[in-house]
Design an enzyme around this catalytic site. Sequence first.
Site, mmCIF file in Angstrom:
data_model
loop_
_atom_site.group_PDB
_atom_site.id
_atom_site.type_symbol
_atom_site.label_atom_id
_atom_site.label_comp_id
_atom_site.label_asym_id
_atom_site.label_seq_id
_atom_site.Cartn_x
_atom_site.Cartn_y
_atom_site.Cartn_z
ATOM 1 N N ASP A 10 31.288 40.628 112.586
ATOM 2 C CA ASP A 10 32.316 41.226 111.750
ATOM 3 C C ASP A 10 33.450 41.655 112.685
ATOM 4 O OD1 ASP A 10 33.543 42.830 109.593
ATOM 5 O OD2 ASP A 10 32.888 44.503 110.858
ATOM 6 N N ALA A 12 36.546 44.543 112.183
ATOM 7 C CA ALA A 12 36.807 45.973 112.352
ATOM 8 C C ALA A 12 35.525 46.801 112.303
ATOM 9 C CB ALA A 12 37.776 46.449 111.276
ATOM 10 N N ALA A 43 36.323 56.839 100.781
ATOM 11 C CA ALA A 43 37.109 55.648 101.094
ATOM 12 C C ALA A 43 36.281 54.623 101.865
ATOM 13 C CB ALA A 43 38.341 56.038 101.903
ATOM 14 N N MET A 47 32.907 49.842 102.447
ATOM 15 C CA MET A 47 33.521 49.124 103.576
ATOM 16 C C MET A 47 32.786 47.812 103.853
ATOM 17 S SD MET A 47 36.211 49.786 105.404
ATOM 18 C CE MET A 47 36.504 51.505 105.875
ATOM 19 N N LYS A 51 39.169 43.553 100.575
ATOM 20 C CA LYS A 51 39.792 44.858 100.338
ATOM 21 C C LYS A 51 40.109 45.133 98.863
ATOM 22 C CE LYS A 51 39.246 45.638 104.616
ATOM 23 N NZ LYS A 51 37.921 46.162 104.951
ATOM 24 N N HIS A 54 37.093 46.206 97.355
ATOM 25 C CA HIS A 54 36.820 47.557 97.857
ATOM 26 C C HIS A 54 37.520 48.582 96.941
ATOM 27 C CE1 HIS A 54 36.230 50.171 101.664
ATOM 28 N NE2 HIS A 54 36.603 50.979 100.686
ATOM 29 N N ARG A 158 31.921 39.284 100.787
ATOM 30 C CA ARG A 158 30.609 39.940 100.897
ATOM 31 C C ARG A 158 30.247 40.669 99.613
ATOM 32 N NH1 ARG A 158 32.755 42.585 106.302
ATOM 33 N NH2 ARG A 158 32.455 40.832 107.708
ATOM 34 N N ASP A 184 28.804 46.251 111.164
ATOM 35 C CA ASP A 184 28.723 47.719 111.232
ATOM 36 C C ASP A 184 28.641 48.365 109.853
ATOM 37 O OD1 ASP A 184 31.487 46.976 110.719
ATOM 38 O OD2 ASP A 184 31.921 49.117 110.945
#
Length: 619
Positions: A10, A12, A43, A47, A51, A54, A158, A184
């Site tokens: 991944d 970031a 927020a 993750m 986005k 998200h 994802r 992560d």
Amino acid sequence: MNQVKGVIFDFAGTTIDYGCFAPLKGFIDGFASKNVSITPEEARGPMGLLKVDHIRALTAIPHINKELQNNLGHSVTDDDVMEIYHVFEDVLLKNLVQYSDIKPFVVDCVDYLREKGIKIGSTSGYTREMMDFILPEVREKGYSPDYTVCADEVTKGRPAPYMIWQNMNALQIDNPRQVVKVGDTVADIKEGLSAETWTVGVVMGSSEMGLTEEEEKSLPKEELAKRKDVVKQRFYKAGADYIIDDLSELPNVIEKINDQLAEQEDHKLLTPGPLTTRKSVKLAQLADHCTWDDDYKKLTISVMNDITDICANTDEYATVLLQGSGSYAVEAMIQTFCKDDEKLLIVENGAYGKRMVKQAELAHKNYCVLSFDMCSAIDPEAVKNILESEPSIKTVMFVHSETTSGVINPIKEIASIAKAAGKTVLVDTMSSFAAYETNMKEWGIDALAASANKCLEGLPGLSFVIARKDLFEAKSNSKSLCLDLCDQYKGLYPDGKFRFTSPTTILLALRRAIDLYKMEGGLAARKERYAANHKVLMEETRKLGIKAIVDEKYQSYIITTFALEDISFEKMYTHLKKNGFVIYPGKLTDIPTFRIGTIGDIYPSDIKKLCDCIKAYKK
Ligand SMILES: *Cc1c(COP(=O)(O)O)cnc(C)c1O
């Protein structure tokens, strides 16, 4: 070689942007544009997703949804989501470059992977537009994956597997088990799981931790450990295979995975069992089942009926499945069907016959033994003579295909003679069942024992006894609870219920194996294939000057014993194993030998290849 061929990182929070801060302000500002304040923790929750997904996930959080509705004066629409997204995007694009520093250990880890010839892919929740801002920056700082897929370049981000698949396509890796997904967030782990890769969660500097490097460093030791533990638990629950602090631990993980992959390297097993099975037989195991579930019980019944059909009709005969390898079924047959005060004759010409003697001895049965040379078949006339001279014998037991040597015994003649003399006939047909014809009724066989992992080409752990129903329904003679076939029968008929935990996965595999047996064409087809395997084996070994021990007239097409002469078994074994074949040591007592089985999901072309390898070894 079955080894890790690709690692997919991944971006970031995993390889760049310690703590994954770039998107955070964007989300907060996006919702602030609608006068809704969200916390950094909120927020971060989803993750890893694309986005816009998200933001959609955030609008679904009850209190956020309610506040949005109040402020908007209507329920949240996709247009509202897009408006929030546009604010997010503007803020993010301004932030991206500032948050593009490479995380510690990334460069060394990538060097290690490249040295090992492992390709480096990447997936991201960012869009291509965002990624195009980041990539040149990151490359300049020393990290450059071989391939990058963004969430807006596939039909679904994802946790769908498509970004990983697109990486595999580009990097030319065809086996997801040779791919490791490193990320992560929980979404990263789920993405790996849905693509069926290995999954590794990175704890330090992750979005799940949500702290800067300085913040992590300044935390009291205990507090840091506590927070790490929370993140580890999240990764574990998500289904991670490995959890590491940082990428300095990844090389070690890759080595551990490689060890496991090496163990899974498939060999052609040319042995007396377990045998080579089809992939779909192994894959049939991929579900947990409850022993007493109705669907599972139906499956159990269908398997037992199909097994009975192979050698008898289901009106008079039944199959009783038994947990354990083939020897369990043989011993259960002795325990259950042999009366203590009646004489059992064991006719033997090999190790499996001798095992029966030991089993009868330990069960305190009244038995006698008639032995033959390992390299010749049982002589039916001799059986006839002993039955005439010893009328106290009530039961006769022998092995059909003596896997010790490869001798095939004349089952029909021996059984018919014993039956004609009024005896109960029990046979070990372990290695011949589903490969040689067996007609229980016509030949006078009362019970026979076999297992899932021989010529039915199923997996090991399940054996069975087929017998006349009245034998199962009679009083048991067993002094063992677990080996009592009459008791096992009472559970299995008519309900299909195992008395004790059944090997559910092995049974599912056996169901599949029997379907394949039928698909191939049943006994006739299997017999033809094994005979063809044996024929090629004999022709090719003859050319190599390797001598078969058993006379052709006693020889089965199941397994063949050869003289080792000047060959070192260990060295040849190692050579063949390197080439994907596993053979078996000999079991004859007088001369050094080795054995080659011709059963299992094996074809004449495999046998030819094996013999070419032996030839190359002998040179
Ligand atoms: C394989 C085999 C058995 C059973 O052996 P297990 O190791 O218990 O599965 C019994 N008899 C013969 C003839 C065999 O080939």
